[in-house]
Design an enzyme around this catalytic site. Structure first.
Site, PDB file in Angstrom:
ATOM      1  N   THR A  33      31.921  43.333  35.640  1.00  0.00           N
ATOM      2  CA  THR A  33      32.877  42.976  34.620  1.00  0.00           C
ATOM      3  C   THR A  33      32.710  43.771  33.410  1.00  0.00           C
ATOM      4  O   THR A  33      31.454  44.055  32.955  1.00  0.00           O
ATOM      5  CB  THR A  33      33.435  41.493  34.139  1.00  0.00           C
ATOM      6  OG1 THR A  33      34.758  41.413  33.517  1.00  0.00           O
ATOM      7  CG2 THR A  33      32.210  40.586  33.621  1.00  0.00           C
ATOM      8  N   CYS A  89      34.320  36.417  25.643  1.00  0.00           N
ATOM      9  CA  CYS A  89      34.380  35.875  27.062  1.00  0.00           C
ATOM     10  C   CYS A  89      33.222  35.681  27.598  1.00  0.00           C
ATOM     11  O   CYS A  89      31.894  36.086  27.116  1.00  0.00           O
ATOM     12  CB  CYS A  89      35.057  36.922  27.898  1.00  0.00           C
ATOM     13  SG  CYS A  89      36.887  37.239  27.275  1.00  0.00           S
ATOM     14  N   HIS A  93      35.444  35.680  35.024  1.00  0.00           N
ATOM     15  CA  HIS A  93      35.296  36.117  33.505  1.00  0.00           C
ATOM     16  C   HIS A  93      36.289  35.403  32.676  1.00  0.00           C
ATOM     17  O   HIS A  93      37.667  35.575  32.788  1.00  0.00           O
ATOM     18  CB  HIS A  93      36.151  37.641  33.534  1.00  0.00           C
ATOM     19  CG  HIS A  93      36.112  38.327  32.198  1.00  0.00           C
ATOM     20  ND1 HIS A  93      35.583  39.737  32.108  1.00  0.00           N
ATOM     21  CD2 HIS A  93      36.572  38.026  30.953  1.00  0.00           C
ATOM     22  CE1 HIS A  93      35.652  40.055  31.034  1.00  0.00           C
ATOM     23  NE2 HIS A  93      36.183  38.900  30.247  1.00  0.00           N
TER      24      HIS A  93
END
Length: 162
Positions: free
Chosen positions: A23, A29, A46
């Site tokens: 990711t 996040c 995520h």
């Protein structure tokens, strides 16, 4: 090498040799990563926001977006790949949760995401053994099925493992 690339709110898991789960650009996040060494299964979600109660419709369509839904869903995906349902033996690591707005980050989303992810893990009887969280920079995270290694990179900061 095949990459399973996750966007915001995505979840991915694999036990296919040669694959990596990756990711990009984790700011506030949080990436929750699970590894089960016995079967070489790896998984990642995520997470963008702490609680699905702020947008139940989004929680229905994209549960990985929220810590309270995404973490249990990741465990279920790991179970599908042969991991124990109680989480025993699964290694958990965390990355992200930065304060990308600096001292002006009124909502503290990064900190709130970290706490929500940990709360969700604890509710499952699990906890992280390593983390690279907080600070004020974005991270890209890569998990390897073959080695189980988790590599984090950041422009201007290089690359490191957790």
């Amino acid at each position: 090498m095949r990459q399973v690339v996750l966007g915001i709110g995505d979840l991915g898991a694999s036990n296919t040799p040669g694959e990596v789960v990756k990711t990009y650009a984790l700011g506030s996040c949080v990436a929750v990563m699970m590894l089960y060494p016995k079967t070489r299964a790896v998984g990642m979600v995520h997470v963008a926001l702490p609680e699905s109660s702020i947008n139940p419709a989004k929680g229905q369509s994209c549960p990985g977006y929220f810590a309270d839904l995404g973490v249990p869903l990741l465990l279920r995906e790991m179970v599908r790949l042969g991991c124990p349902g109680n989480g025993r033996g699964i290694i958990v690591k965390l990355a992200g949760g930065a304060s990308v707005m600096g001292h002006n980050d009124t909502f503290n989303i990064g900190k709130r995401n970290i706490l929500a992810v940990k709360r969700s893990l604890w509710s499952l009887g699990m906890g992280a053994i390593a983390e690279d969280v907080g600070a004020n920079y974005s991270r890209t995270v890569t998990m390897s099925v073959d080695s189980g290694l988790i590599t984090i990179s950041c422009p201007g900061r290089g690359q490191w493992e957790i």
